[in-house]
Design a protein around this motif. Structure first.
Motif, PDB file in Angstrom:
ATOM      1  N   GLN A 137       0.834  -1.211   0.000  1.00  0.00           N
ATOM      2  CA  GLN A 137       0.000   0.000   0.000  1.00  0.00           C
ATOM      3  C   GLN A 137       0.864   1.253   0.000  1.00  0.00           C
ATOM      4  O   GLN A 137       0.616   2.206  -0.746  1.00  0.00           O
ATOM      5  CB  GLN A 137      -0.909  -0.022   1.230  1.00  0.00           C
ATOM      6  CG  GLN A 137      -2.143  -0.862   0.981  1.00  0.00           C
ATOM      7  CD  GLN A 137      -3.024  -0.924   2.212  1.00  0.00           C
ATOM      8  OE1 GLN A 137      -2.689  -0.357   3.257  1.00  0.00           O
ATOM      9  NE2 GLN A 137      -4.135  -1.593   2.080  1.00  0.00           N
ATOM     10  N   ASP A 138       1.903   1.168   0.814  1.00  0.00           N
ATOM     11  CA  ASP A 138       2.796   2.336   0.833  1.00  0.00           C
ATOM     12  C   ASP A 138       3.352   2.605  -0.539  1.00  0.00           C
ATOM     13  O   ASP A 138       3.426   3.759  -0.971  1.00  0.00           O
ATOM     14  CB  ASP A 138       3.946   2.092   1.817  1.00  0.00           C
ATOM     15  CG  ASP A 138       3.495   2.413   3.225  1.00  0.00           C
ATOM     16  OD1 ASP A 138       4.207   2.014   4.158  1.00  0.00           O
ATOM     17  OD2 ASP A 138       2.431   3.030   3.357  1.00  0.00           O
ATOM     18  N   CYS A 139       3.771   1.522  -1.173  1.00  0.00           N
ATOM     19  CA  CYS A 139       4.310   1.708  -2.532  1.00  0.00           C
ATOM     20  C   CYS A 139       3.322   2.451  -3.399  1.00  0.00           C
ATOM     21  O   CYS A 139       3.677   3.431  -4.059  1.00  0.00           O
ATOM     22  CB  CYS A 139       4.594   0.343  -3.163  1.00  0.00           C
ATOM     23  SG  CYS A 139       5.912  -0.525  -2.360  1.00  0.00           S
ATOM     24  N   TYR A 140       2.070   1.975  -3.360  1.00  0.00           N
ATOM     25  CA  TYR A 140       1.085   2.622  -4.214  1.00  0.00           C
ATOM     26  C   TYR A 140       0.937   4.097  -3.842  1.00  0.00           C
ATOM     27  O   TYR A 140       0.865   4.968  -4.708  1.00  0.00           O
ATOM     28  CB  TYR A 140      -0.263   1.913  -4.085  1.00  0.00           C
ATOM     29  CG  TYR A 140      -0.242   0.522  -4.681  1.00  0.00           C
ATOM     30  CD1 TYR A 140      -0.887  -0.532  -4.033  1.00  0.00           C
ATOM     31  CD2 TYR A 140       0.428   0.262  -5.865  1.00  0.00           C
ATOM     32  CE1 TYR A 140      -0.876  -1.783  -4.578  1.00  0.00           C
ATOM     33  CE2 TYR A 140       0.453  -0.992  -6.399  1.00  0.00           C
ATOM     34  CZ  TYR A 140      -0.197  -2.017  -5.735  1.00  0.00           C
ATOM     35  OH  TYR A 140      -0.177  -3.263  -6.275  1.00  0.00           O
ATOM     36  N   LEU A 141       0.914   4.345  -2.508  1.00  0.00           N
ATOM     37  CA  LEU A 141       0.714   5.728  -2.034  1.00  0.00           C
ATOM     38  C   LEU A 141       1.873   6.606  -2.497  1.00  0.00           C
ATOM     39  O   LEU A 141       1.658   7.730  -2.946  1.00  0.00           O
ATOM     40  CB  LEU A 141       0.594   5.763  -0.515  1.00  0.00           C
ATOM     41  CG  LEU A 141      -0.773   5.293   0.009  1.00  0.00           C
ATOM     42  CD1 LEU A 141      -0.758   5.144   1.510  1.00  0.00           C
ATOM     43  CD2 LEU A 141      -1.842   6.288  -0.379  1.00  0.00           C
ATOM     44  N   LEU A 142       3.051   6.061  -2.362  1.00  0.00           N
ATOM     45  CA  LEU A 142       4.215   6.835  -2.792  1.00  0.00           C
ATOM     46  C   LEU A 142       4.066   7.241  -4.245  1.00  0.00           C
ATOM     47  O   LEU A 142       4.252   8.411  -4.623  1.00  0.00           O
ATOM     48  CB  LEU A 142       5.476   5.983  -2.629  1.00  0.00           C
ATOM     49  CG  LEU A 142       6.285   6.243  -1.350  1.00  0.00           C
ATOM     50  CD1 LEU A 142       7.381   5.210  -1.190  1.00  0.00           C
ATOM     51  CD2 LEU A 142       6.882   7.636  -1.353  1.00  0.00           C
ATOM     52  N   GLU A 143       3.726   6.289  -4.994  1.00  0.00           N
ATOM     53  CA  GLU A 143       3.545   6.584  -6.422  1.00  0.00           C
ATOM     54  C   GLU A 143       2.563   7.718  -6.622  1.00  0.00           C
ATOM     55  O   GLU A 143       2.832   8.675  -7.356  1.00  0.00           O
ATOM     56  CB  GLU A 143       3.024   5.321  -7.143  1.00  0.00           C
ATOM     57  CG  GLU A 143       4.061   4.633  -8.013  1.00  0.00           C
ATOM     58  CD  GLU A 143       3.438   3.563  -8.886  1.00  0.00           C
ATOM     59  OE1 GLU A 143       3.769   2.393  -8.701  1.00  0.00           O
ATOM     60  OE2 GLU A 143       2.621   3.929  -9.750  1.00  0.00           O
ATOM     61  N   GLU A 144       1.434   7.583  -5.917  1.00  0.00           N
ATOM     62  CA  GLU A 144       0.387   8.591  -6.099  1.00  0.00           C
ATOM     63  C   GLU A 144       0.884   9.953  -5.646  1.00  0.00           C
ATOM     64  O   GLU A 144       0.642  10.981  -6.300  1.00  0.00           O
ATOM     65  CB  GLU A 144      -0.842   8.172  -5.296  1.00  0.00           C
ATOM     66  CG  GLU A 144      -1.598   7.069  -6.006  1.00  0.00           C
ATOM     67  CD  GLU A 144      -3.097   7.223  -5.826  1.00  0.00           C
ATOM     68  OE1 GLU A 144      -3.768   6.219  -5.660  1.00  0.00           O
ATOM     69  OE2 GLU A 144      -3.571   8.383  -5.901  1.00  0.00           O
ATOM     70  N   ARG A 145       1.556   9.959  -4.536  1.00  0.00           N
ATOM     71  CA  ARG A 145       2.051  11.226  -3.990  1.00  0.00           C
ATOM     72  C   ARG A 145       2.986  11.904  -4.956  1.00  0.00           C
ATOM     73  O   ARG A 145       2.901  13.104  -5.188  1.00  0.00           O
ATOM     74  CB  ARG A 145       2.734  10.977  -2.648  1.00  0.00           C
ATOM     75  CG  ARG A 145       2.732  12.239  -1.764  1.00  0.00           C
ATOM     76  CD  ARG A 145       3.643  12.109  -0.613  1.00  0.00           C
ATOM     77  NE  ARG A 145       3.154  11.115   0.325  1.00  0.00           N
ATOM     78  CZ  ARG A 145       3.884  10.687   1.355  1.00  0.00           C
ATOM     79  NH1 ARG A 145       5.099  11.153   1.550  1.00  0.00           N
ATOM     80  NH2 ARG A 145       3.377   9.800   2.178  1.00  0.00           N
ATOM     81  N   GLU A 146       3.857  11.100  -5.503  1.00  0.00           N
ATOM     82  CA  GLU A 146       4.790  11.692  -6.450  1.00  0.00           C
ATOM     83  C   GLU A 146       4.052  12.313  -7.610  1.00  0.00           C
ATOM     84  O   GLU A 146       4.344  13.428  -8.060  1.00  0.00           O
ATOM     85  CB  GLU A 146       5.758  10.618  -6.945  1.00  0.00           C
ATOM     86  CG  GLU A 146       6.898  10.402  -6.000  1.00  0.00           C
ATOM     87  CD  GLU A 146       7.766   9.257  -6.450  1.00  0.00           C
ATOM     88  OE1 GLU A 146       7.744   8.904  -7.647  1.00  0.00           O
ATOM     89  OE2 GLU A 146       8.469   8.690  -5.601  1.00  0.00           O
ATOM     90  N   ARG A 147       3.094  11.545  -8.076  1.00  0.00           N
ATOM     91  CA  ARG A 147       2.304  12.063  -9.202  1.00  0.00           C
ATOM     92  C   ARG A 147       1.639  13.392  -8.825  1.00  0.00           C
ATOM     93  O   ARG A 147       1.658  14.382  -9.573  1.00  0.00           O
ATOM     94  CB  ARG A 147       1.254  11.038  -9.614  1.00  0.00           C
ATOM     95  CG  ARG A 147       1.030  11.050 -11.102  1.00  0.00           C
ATOM     96  CD  ARG A 147       0.224   9.925 -11.686  1.00  0.00           C
ATOM     97  NE  ARG A 147      -0.340   8.974 -10.786  1.00  0.00           N
ATOM     98  CZ  ARG A 147      -1.630   8.923 -10.456  1.00  0.00           C
ATOM     99  NH1 ARG A 147      -2.477   9.795 -10.949  1.00  0.00           N
ATOM    100  NH2 ARG A 147      -2.072   8.021  -9.601  1.00  0.00           N
ATOM    101  N   GLN A 154       2.456  15.445  -6.570  1.00  0.00           N
ATOM    102  CA  GLN A 154       3.448  16.518  -6.435  1.00  0.00           C
ATOM    103  C   GLN A 154       3.789  17.114  -7.785  1.00  0.00           C
ATOM    104  O   GLN A 154       3.856  18.334  -7.966  1.00  0.00           O
ATOM    105  CB  GLN A 154       4.706  15.979  -5.766  1.00  0.00           C
ATOM    106  CG  GLN A 154       4.582  15.938  -4.258  1.00  0.00           C
ATOM    107  CD  GLN A 154       5.820  15.388  -3.625  1.00  0.00           C
ATOM    108  OE1 GLN A 154       6.748  14.928  -4.315  1.00  0.00           O
ATOM    109  NE2 GLN A 154       5.877  15.436  -2.316  1.00  0.00           N
TER     110      GLN A 154
END
Lengths: 423, 506
Positions: free
Chosen positions: B414-424, B426
């Motif tokens: 889940q964190d991985c997915y969240l990180l991805e989303e956050r980067e996007r 940003q």
């Protein structure tokens, strides 16, 4: 299979009674009647001389013993052991003796075939038949016992006389177109009489009961001719075995030029053959098989060649034959398909074979102490458990097919076969 | 004309070639000159000139000239004298004559060459032919010898053949002879046998008489008591009646036998007829329906109808009436016909099948086997592939659904997915910020422009309050600026809207 112990026998005279209850055997001048199942002696008769021939009457009440040297026939009764009858031919001599089908008359053939005397056990009357033919099968009775055919020869010509057995009246008398009649035999249906010529001439004639010539058959000229014949149980076919090792299987109704099947004995070909081995079992060997072929001596009479034995199975399915050139093999032919079915090859020469009177089962003996049985289901060889020598030279079946008597020169034993369950 | 005498000039003994020259001798001409001429040796290359000079010398010029003139005129050339009589020479004619003579000489030389050439050719041809002739002669000799050899062999074989024939004939004769011997011996033996048999019969008769006459007491039967007959009845006298009864009995037996056989045959016949009938019905059912094409199968049509009639007939009749001859024949004939039809039909089908196999049949409905097989293979492959795909999809689905439920891993995931989303997000925020700045700038510029425009309009309004023609232009400009501002506002609004949407998406 059970075997009885050995009993003494002389002259290969062991006969089952027609009703199947008793077994008669001779030892020198004694006649011993035994019960078939227990082989216990029922009666013991003593004759005046060494017995050469015995025959049961058709109703199994009497048994005749013929002594050719003395010219005497003695008749014994089973019902009344005290009863006796002696027929003395005296200076006329005796060559052959047999019962009539009704079991009350005895036909004696005197020496030199001068005449046949018909002695009656019922009356005092005696009948004579003159000029009987001196041949192997001169007298033939129909199966139902109504008629008797006698071969005669007058003025160097062959005749056949037909008599009514009930009152011994001459029914028909006709001449035959044979050079030298060798034998006569009735068909099982009692309406056709087969008459065949000497071996110098291949000729067989078929006469109807009323004396008409129905057909003749002559396969070839000049070579040695017919050695043996056999009627099929249906009276439709006639198997003729000749000296040229061929069997002619002829349909009686048709003319000879049509519908005759010739079986020849190829010496190196067989469909399936069983070879007897020392461990007393049969092996099936592959085709082609070669047989021991004996070439007879050319300058002797009555050579050992040709088809010497022919017998139909009682169900009219098989024909068992022996080629005297190949004396170790029995050839069994499938009559329905007119093809060779099986060949049984033995280590020794075959002495005799007989079909079971009820089913297609063939018993073969070859002069050793083993008896061989063949049926379409398979074949088996059985050693007779005896001490000492027992060389079986002849055998005869019980009328019911449940047992058979194995005869050797000095002994005999009875073999009881398991009755197959008939569903 | 003078007499001609051809004289061969004698050969010179010098090394030059011999030239035979024929000169004519004239009696008229002075003998000494002619003799001179005659006796002169042959001209050689050396002595050519001398020869030539020998003919004409300074003394006999005129004679030589007249001689030459005579010769030329006889040869057909024109005279070399200028006039018919005179001593003046016609130079032209002389030259012409000389030319003609030269030409003639050339021609003669050529002819000579040709002749020589032909002579050579003929000579070589002759040689060649002689060779051929020699060879052919040799060949002929050889063939003759061969023929002789073959003839000899043929003769030998024929004689052998004759010998064999003779042997065969001899053997056949011998066989015939032996057969004759056998038959003659057989008859002889038969005769002898008969003779012996008669003798034997006589002996037997004699013996029989003796035996009967002796009245041997011994020939008797001793019996304790007579036994009853087998069938229990009494014996009957022999009379004619009994004889007749015997005959009757015999015929009864025979008749019984025949009757039985006939019964059997009748049964057999009935069976066979039943079988035939059944066969007929079945054959009819097997045959294809033929009523649709009456033209093609016109010959079968009537037969079919006949057959149907027959069936109808048979069904009506009783079984024992079928034994009638004609009906029997009809039955067998109809079955034969039908069987033939069925056979033809089957053969036709066979032919069709074989044609299809060879691919010669051009029918759309019929697909060749190979194509059919290819299609099926393709379809099977497709099916296989689809199945595999479905399987893999299922597997993946299952994996997803039934992936091992380890909390850490899930959180990590889940964190991985969240990180991805956050980067996007940003990234998009940055973009948005940039765009916002741009929009701010533009807004400022637009507002400044609007202010300036307003001030100018005001100044102009103050300046031109007195005049009216300026009003229109001002209103126009005002309207234009208004439009312009409206447009800007719309643009801004749309931009703003887009931003909002972007934000919503994230």
């Amino acid at each position: 299979m059970d075997f009885s112990e050995l009993f003494k026998l002389s002259g290969l005279l062991g006969r089952f009674s027609p009703d199947g209850k008793c077994l008669a055997s001779c030892v020198q001048y004694r006649l011993i009647i035994r019960d078939v199942n227990t082989l216990q002696i029922l009666q013991l008769y003593t004759c005046l001389d060494q017995i050469q021939y015995i025959e049961w009457s058709s109703d199994s009440l009497f048994i005749l013993c013929a002594m050719y040297k003395r010219g005497i026939v003695q008749v014994w009764s089973l019902e009344q052991p005290d009863w006796h009858c002696k027929i003395d031919e005296g200076s006329a001599g005796l060559v052959a003796s047999c019962w009539s089908p009704d079991g009350r008359h005895i036909l004696n053939t005197t020496e030199f075939h001068l005449r046949i005397t018909v002695w009656s056990l019922c009356t005092k009357s005696v009948s004579y038949i003159k000029y009987p033919k001196a041949c192997q099968q001169g007298i033939a009775f129909t199966k139902d016992g109504r008629y008797m055919a006698v071969a005669e020869r007058r003025d160097c010509k062959d005749f056949v006389s037909l008599f009514v057995c009930s009152n011994w009246q001459l029914l028909r008398h006709f001449d035959t177109e044979t050079q030298d009649l060798f034998g006569i035999e009735w068909a099982p249906n009692g309406c056709i009489l087969a008459v065949w010529d000497t071996c110098l001439e291949y000729k067989i004639l078929l006469y109807s009961l009323d004396g008409r010539l129905l057909s003749t058959y002559q396969a070839y000229e000049w070579s040695l001719g017919i050695k043996s014949i056999a009627w099929s149980p249906s009276s439709q076919f006639l198997a003729i075995g000749s000296y040229d090792e061929k069997i002619v299987y002829k349909e009686v109704e048709k003319s000879p030029s049509v519908e005759t099947e010739r079986f020849s004995f190829p010496p190196t070909r067989a469909l399936a053959s069983s070879v007897f081995s020392t461990q007393s079992k049969y092996d099936i060997s592959q085709v082609p098989v070669s047989f021991q072929y004996i070439k007879p001596v050319a300058d002797r009479a009555n050579p050992k060649m040709g088809i010497g034995m022919l017998a139909f199975s009682p169900d009219n399915c098989f024909l068992a034959t022996r080629n005297d050139n190949i004396p170790n093999a029995v050839w069994i032919w499938d009559i329905q398909k007119l093809k060779l079915f099986v060949v049984l090859e033995q280590l020794c020469a075959i002495q005799s074979f007989q079909w079971d009177p009820r089913q297609p089962r063939l018993a073969v003996c070859t002069g050793n102490s083993k008896v061989y049985l063949w049926s379409p289901a398979g074949c088996v060889s059985v050693q007779v458990p005896t001490e000492g020598d027992f060389q079986i030279v002849s055998l005869c079946w019980h009328p019911s097919g449940d047992s058979m008597a194995l005869l050797s020169k000095d002994n005999f034993c009875v073999c009881y076969l398991e009755r197959e369950e008939v569903k | 004309m003078g007499d001609w005498k051809t004289v061969a000039v004698p050969v010179l003994s010098s090394d030059s070639k011999n030239i035979f020259q024929y000169t004519s001798e004239k009696k008229i001409s002075p003998p000494n000159m002619n003799a001179q001429v005659l006796r002169l040796p042959l001209p050689s290359s050396k002595s050519m000139h001398s020869f030539f000079s020998a003919f004409c010398t300074e003394e006999n010029i005129e004679q030589s000239i007249s001689y030459l003139n005579r010769e030329l005129t006889t040869l057909g050339f024109p005279s070399i004298y200028a006039e018919s009589k005179g001593k003046e020479l016609n130079l032209i004619s002389i030259i012409n004559c000389m030319n003609e003579l030269l030409v003639l000489q050339h021609k003669n030389l050529r002819a000579q060459e040709e002749v020589e050439m032909q002579h050579l050719k003929l000579g070589s041809d002759m040689d060649h032919l002689q060779n051929c002739y020699a060879k052919l002669k040799e060949q002929l000799e050889l063939s003759k010898r061969e023929i002789v050899g073959l003839q000899e062999r043929d003769r030998q074989l024929q004689s052998k053949n004759r010998n064999l024939h003779q042997l065969l004939k001899n053997e056949k004769d011998e066989v015939q002879k032996l057969q004759n011997i056998i038959s003659s011996r057989a008859t002889q033996y038969n005769h002898d046998m008969k003779r012996k048999e008669r003798e034997y019969n006589k002996l037997k008769e004699r013996l029989h008489q003796l035996v009967m006459n002796k009245k041997d007491k011994k020939i008797a039967m001793e019996v304790l008591n007579y036994v009853g007959r087998a069938d229990g009845k009494r014996g009957a006298w022999r009379t004619d009646k009994t004889e007749a009864r015997n005959e009757e009995q015999m015929y009864k037996v025979l008749l019984n036998d025949y009757e039985q056989r006939q019964k059997q045959l009748l049964l057999e016949n009935a069976e066979l007829k039943k079988v035939l009938q059944q066969m007929k019905k079945e054959i009819i059912s097997l045959l294809p329906p033929q009523k649709q094409k009456p033209k093609e199968r016109c010959e079968d049509g009537p037969v079919l109808s006949d057959l149907e009639e027959d069936i109808g007939e048979f069904n009506k009749e009783n079984m024992w009436e079928l034994s009638c001859e004609t009906v029997r024949e009809q039955l067998t004939n109809s079955i034969r016909k039908q069987w033939r039809m069925l056979k033809n039909h089957v053969e036709k089908l066979d032919n069709q099948v074989s044609r299809v196999h060879s691919g010669a049949l051009n029918d759309k409905d019929v697909i060749s086997r190979e194509d059919h097989e290819l299609e099926t293979e393709k379809l099977e492959l497709e099916i296989q592939q689809c199945k595999e795909m479905i399987k893999t999809q299922q597997q993946l689905l299952q994996q997803q659904l039934m992936s091992p439920c380890d909390d850490d891993t899930t959180l990590l995931l889940q964190d991985c997915y969240l990180l991805e989303e956050r980067e996007r997000l940003q990234e998009e925020w940055r973009l948005f910020q940039e765009q916002k700045k741009n929009f701010e700038k533009e807004r400022r510029s637009f507002t400044e422009a609007a202010i300036r425009l307003g001030l100018e309009v005001l100044e102009k309004w103050k300046g031109i309050r007195k005049g009216t023609p300026m009003e229109d232009s001002i209103t126009i400009t005002l309207i234009q600026t208004k439009n312009y501002l409206m447009r800007v506002v719309c643009l801004l609004l749309s931009l703003y809207r887009e931003l909002v949407l972007l934000l919503c998406k994230t």
